[in-house]
Motif scaffolding. Structure first.
Motif, PDB file in Angstrom:
ATOM      1  N   LYS A  72      29.278  22.154  73.140  1.00  0.00           N
ATOM      2  CA  LYS A  72      28.184  22.038  72.181  1.00  0.00           C
ATOM      3  C   LYS A  72      28.703  22.028  70.758  1.00  0.00           C
ATOM      4  O   LYS A  72      29.490  22.883  70.365  1.00  0.00           O
ATOM      5  N   GLY A  73      28.240  21.037  70.003  1.00  0.00           N
ATOM      6  CA  GLY A  73      28.559  20.923  68.590  1.00  0.00           C
ATOM      7  C   GLY A  73      27.274  20.971  67.781  1.00  0.00           C
ATOM      8  O   GLY A  73      26.208  21.320  68.293  1.00  0.00           O
ATOM      9  N   GLU A  74      27.366  20.593  66.513  1.00  0.00           N
ATOM     10  CA  GLU A  74      26.187  20.614  65.644  1.00  0.00           C
ATOM     11  C   GLU A  74      25.164  19.563  66.040  1.00  0.00           C
ATOM     12  O   GLU A  74      23.966  19.806  66.028  1.00  0.00           O
ATOM     13  N   LYS A 106      21.475  14.848  72.409  1.00  0.00           N
ATOM     14  CA  LYS A 106      21.265  15.257  71.019  1.00  0.00           C
ATOM     15  C   LYS A 106      20.789  16.705  71.017  1.00  0.00           C
ATOM     16  O   LYS A 106      19.883  17.068  71.759  1.00  0.00           O
ATOM     17  N   VAL A 107      21.399  17.533  70.194  1.00  0.00           N
ATOM     18  CA  VAL A 107      21.026  18.948  70.106  1.00  0.00           C
ATOM     19  C   VAL A 107      19.605  19.086  69.559  1.00  0.00           C
ATOM     20  O   VAL A 107      18.834  19.920  70.027  1.00  0.00           O
ATOM     21  N   ALA A 108      19.247  18.257  68.598  1.00  0.00           N
ATOM     22  CA  ALA A 108      17.955  18.380  67.919  1.00  0.00           C
ATOM     23  C   ALA A 108      16.760  18.294  68.872  1.00  0.00           C
ATOM     24  O   ALA A 108      15.801  19.057  68.735  1.00  0.00           O
ATOM     25  N   ASP A 109      16.814  17.376  69.846  1.00  0.00           N
ATOM     26  CA  ASP A 109      15.643  17.181  70.706  1.00  0.00           C
ATOM     27  C   ASP A 109      15.968  17.118  72.203  1.00  0.00           C
ATOM     28  O   ASP A 109      15.071  16.899  73.016  1.00  0.00           O
ATOM     29  N   GLY A 110      17.230  17.292  72.569  1.00  0.00           N
ATOM     30  CA  GLY A 110      17.610  17.269  73.980  1.00  0.00           C
ATOM     31  C   GLY A 110      17.617  15.901  74.610  1.00  0.00           C
ATOM     32  O   GLY A 110      17.803  15.761  75.819  1.00  0.00           O
ATOM     33  N   GLN A 111      17.430  14.867  73.815  1.00  0.00           N
ATOM     34  CA  GLN A 111      17.368  13.496  74.325  1.00  0.00           C
ATOM     35  C   GLN A 111      18.759  12.985  74.679  1.00  0.00           C
ATOM     36  O   GLN A 111      19.720  13.206  73.945  1.00  0.00           O
ATOM     37  N   LEU A 112      18.855  12.290  75.814  1.00  0.00           N
ATOM     38  CA  LEU A 112      20.113  11.672  76.226  1.00  0.00           C
ATOM     39  C   LEU A 112      20.463  10.552  75.254  1.00  0.00           C
ATOM     40  O   LEU A 112      19.623   9.705  74.943  1.00  0.00           O
ATOM     41  N   ALA A 113      21.713  10.539  74.778  1.00  0.00           N
ATOM     42  CA  ALA A 113      22.148   9.523  73.825  1.00  0.00           C
ATOM     43  C   ALA A 113      23.227   8.616  74.397  1.00  0.00           C
ATOM     44  O   ALA A 113      23.359   7.466  73.983  1.00  0.00           O
TER      45      ALA A 113
END
Length: 193
Positions: free
Chosen positions: A15-17, A83-90
């Motif tokens: 996990k990063g920013e 994405k950490v912000a919304d948990g969406q797969l990128a």
């Protein structure tokens, strides 16, 4: 979101920013298939030809079984990038072809969904995977290859500190045709220079 696949508490979660990397779980299928479908024309020029069942659940199950076998044998880790912000797969990033003995090296490959490209997520993922490969897996060398015309891939590798070592002619069969590839590498000692 942080459920660990393959029934092990030891599976890596990085996990990063901006991003979180973890091994895929069965429950990721719908998000993965939707992202790959929406990004198909964006991804196809840079990937091996898609199988007929590429986006089907049966193809996903086969992919999970390969990932599980690679993980158990210590020859690879097929991460998904969220994405950490919304948990969406990128996207996704694979540490593969791990070689021990005198080599202590691996190869990485990656993909990013079109809607998430150019936003720093892949660079963030590489910045998590590099120390994991060197410090946790105790590898000495990370290799990557990309088609010379893939400017985004060239840029992200160079920003992550990889050095271009040469050109391999007809290196990989991509989208049905043999393609030349730039060869890149990062050696553990490079981080301290």
């Amino acid at each position: 979101m942080l459920a660990l696949p393959f029934g092990s508490k030891a599976t890596p979660v990085l996990k990063g920013e901006q991003v979180l990397l973890r091994l895929p779980a069965s429950s990721d299928y719908h998000q993965w298939a939707a992202l790959r479908h929406a990004s198909r024309s964006f991804l196809e020029p840079w990937e091996p030809r898609w199988s007929v069942n590429e986006l089907e659940r049966s193809g996903w199950r086969q992919r999970l079984e390969r990932n599980k076998a690679d993980y158990k044998s210590g020859t690879g880790f097929g991460f998904l990038i969220f994405k950490v912000a919304d948990g969406q797969l990128a996207g996704g990033l694979t540490i593969g072809n791990i070689r021990r003995g005198v080599a202590q090296s691996c190869q990485i490959g990656y993909w990013m969904g079109e809607a998430h490209a150019g936003r720093g997520y892949m660079l963030g993922a590489l910045k998590l995977v590099i120390p994991y490969a060197f410090d946790e897996l105790r590898l000495h060398r990370i290799e990557a290859a990309c088609i010379p015309s893939n400017a985004r891939s060239v840029r992200v590798l160079e920003k992550a500190g990889f050095a271009r070592e040469g050109l391999a002619r007809s290196y990989l069969r991509i989208n049905g045709a043999w393609q030349d590839h730039f060869l890149y590498a990062l050696v553990a000692d490079d981080r301290f220079r």
